[in-house]
Design a protein around this motif. Structure first.
Motif, PDB file in Angstrom:
ATOM      1  N   MET A   1      41.430  38.980  47.710  1.00 23.48           N
ATOM      2  CA  MET A   1      40.629  40.034  47.064  1.00 23.48           C
ATOM      3  C   MET A   1      39.198  39.949  47.576  1.00 23.48           C
ATOM      4  N   LEU A   2      38.649  41.106  47.932  1.00 15.66           N
ATOM      5  CA  LEU A   2      37.245  41.197  48.331  1.00 15.66           C
ATOM      6  C   LEU A   2      36.499  41.989  47.254  1.00 15.66           C
ATOM      7  N   PHE A   3      35.420  41.424  46.773  1.00 13.26           N
ATOM      8  CA  PHE A   3      34.631  42.078  45.715  1.00 13.26           C
ATOM      9  C   PHE A   3      33.226  42.327  46.244  1.00 13.26           C
ATOM     10  N   ASP A   4      32.764  43.572  46.155  1.00 11.33           N
ATOM     11  CA  ASP A   4      31.398  43.876  46.590  1.00 11.33           C
ATOM     12  C   ASP A   4      30.544  44.232  45.372  1.00 11.33           C
ATOM     13  N   GLU A   5      29.790  43.274  44.893  1.00 12.30           N
ATOM     14  CA  GLU A   5      28.931  43.449  43.716  1.00 12.30           C
ATOM     15  C   GLU A   5      29.666  44.137  42.570  1.00 12.30           C
ATOM     16  N   PRO A   6      30.773  43.541  42.129  1.00 13.85           N
ATOM     17  CA  PRO A   6      31.623  44.226  41.141  1.00 13.85           C
ATOM     18  C   PRO A   6      30.969  44.448  39.790  1.00 13.85           C
ATOM     19  N   THR A   7      29.906  43.719  39.490  1.00 11.96           N
ATOM     20  CA  THR A   7      29.280  43.884  38.172  1.00 11.96           C
ATOM     21  C   THR A   7      27.883  44.486  38.237  1.00 11.96           C
ATOM     22  N   SER A   8      27.453  44.865  39.429  1.00 12.14           N
ATOM     23  CA  SER A   8      26.056  45.311  39.574  1.00 12.14           C
ATOM     24  C   SER A   8      25.764  46.649  38.909  1.00 12.14           C
ATOM     25  N   ALA A   9      26.799  47.473  38.724  1.00 14.78           N
ATOM     26  CA  ALA A   9      26.560  48.789  38.118  1.00 14.78           C
ATOM     27  C   ALA A   9      26.768  48.766  36.608  1.00 14.78           C
ATOM     28  N   LEU A  10      27.045  47.587  36.055  1.00 17.91           N
ATOM     29  CA  LEU A  10      27.429  47.527  34.641  1.00 17.91           C
ATOM     30  C   LEU A  10      26.254  47.197  33.729  1.00 17.91           C
TER      31      LEU A  10
END
Ligand code: ADP
Ligand code: MG
Length: 251
Positions: A169-178
């Motif tokens: 799994m690749l995650f690109d800033e998964p929580t930055s918009a939250l």
């Protein structure tokens, strides 16, 4: 030593001498980097340092200018490579969720399973339900994305990626918009995934997550890897001046 499917042993992702230009702009300036099976590698660095571009090169959403990128031993820069096949092994989660807004949660989770994995509807629904439960969203099958919080949408996006049975799994800033109060639920899902042995590459500003869950921390600045190591050590005792300056701002 295991020999299952010929994929065991060696890095899952291996990047060597990677350069990437956008026009005259050299964005990645010789990156060497690997992720081993079951490892969680966190990537940090200032905005514009090339983190997203590096991630996107791994599944060739961006073509590398030069260098090599092996995914489970397959050279994704080789024009002969079946990129759809390689991409089907890689789950990707973006900052902006990217759910289909006109489809229910269940439909979002089933469509690629049916089209790419060739599952029938009943099979796809079963996998989807299991993954929705895993991200804490059992019961949201019929909801539309707009009726969910950002944190719930991101967990749906993770469940959708998992429903394809990815090897990594690749995650690109998964929580930055939250909103801040929604970040924890998403990180908890990611932590759980890591504890199950998922191979993960995570671009993040969540230093607590990197310290607690990461096996390796990579600091990028201006298109190069400046420093990498065990997260707790890099965070507590950064060796390079640029790492020190960055951490002083974010910690
Ligand atoms: P980060 O994720 O670390 O913020 P990016 O990988 O998004 O950095 O961007 C690195 C550099 O590449 C930036 O200067 C950005 O403007 C440039 N860049 C990224 N994507 C593109 C693109 N599609 N076309 C042109 N320049 C791009
Ligand atoms: Mg980015």
């Amino acid at each position: 030593m295991s020999i299952d499917s010929g994929r065991a042993g060696g890095p899952v992702i291996e990047v060597s001498g990677l350069h990437k230009y956008f026009g005259d702009n050299e964005v990645l300036k010789g990156i060497d980097f690997h992720v081993d099976r079951g490892q969680v590698v966190c990537v940090i660095g200032p905005s514009g340092s090339g983190k997203s571009t590096l991630l996107r090169c791994v599944n060739q959403l961006e073509a590398a200018t030069s260098g090599s990128i092996l995914v489970e031993g397959i050279d994704v820069c080789d024009p002969e490579t079946d990129l759809d096949e390689v991409r089907s092994r890689i789950g990707m989660v973006f900052q902006s969720f990217n759910l289909f807004p006109h489809m229910t949660v269940m439909r979002n989770l089933c469509i690629a399973q049916q089209r790419v994995r060739g599952r029938n509807k009943a099979q796809a629904v079963e996998v989807a339900r299991a993954n929705l439960a895993k991200v804490g969203l059992a019961g949201k099958e019929d909801a539309y994305p707009a009726h969910l919080s950002g944190g719930q949408q991101q967990r749906v996006a993770i469940a959708r990626a998992l429903s394809m049975d990815p090897d990594m799994m690749l995650f690109d800033e998964p929580t930055s918009a939250l909103d801040p109060e929604l970040v924890g639920d998403v990180l908890a899902v990611m932590k759980n995934l890591a504890s199950e042995g998922m191979t993960m590459m995570v671009v993040t500003h969540e230093m607590g997550f990197a310290r607690e869950v990461g096996d390796k921390l990579v600091f990028m600045d201006d298109g190069v890897i400046v420093e990498e190591g065990i997260p707790s050590e890099v965070l507590a005792n950064p060796q390079h001046e640029r790492t020190q300056a960055f951490l002083a701002k974010v910690l």
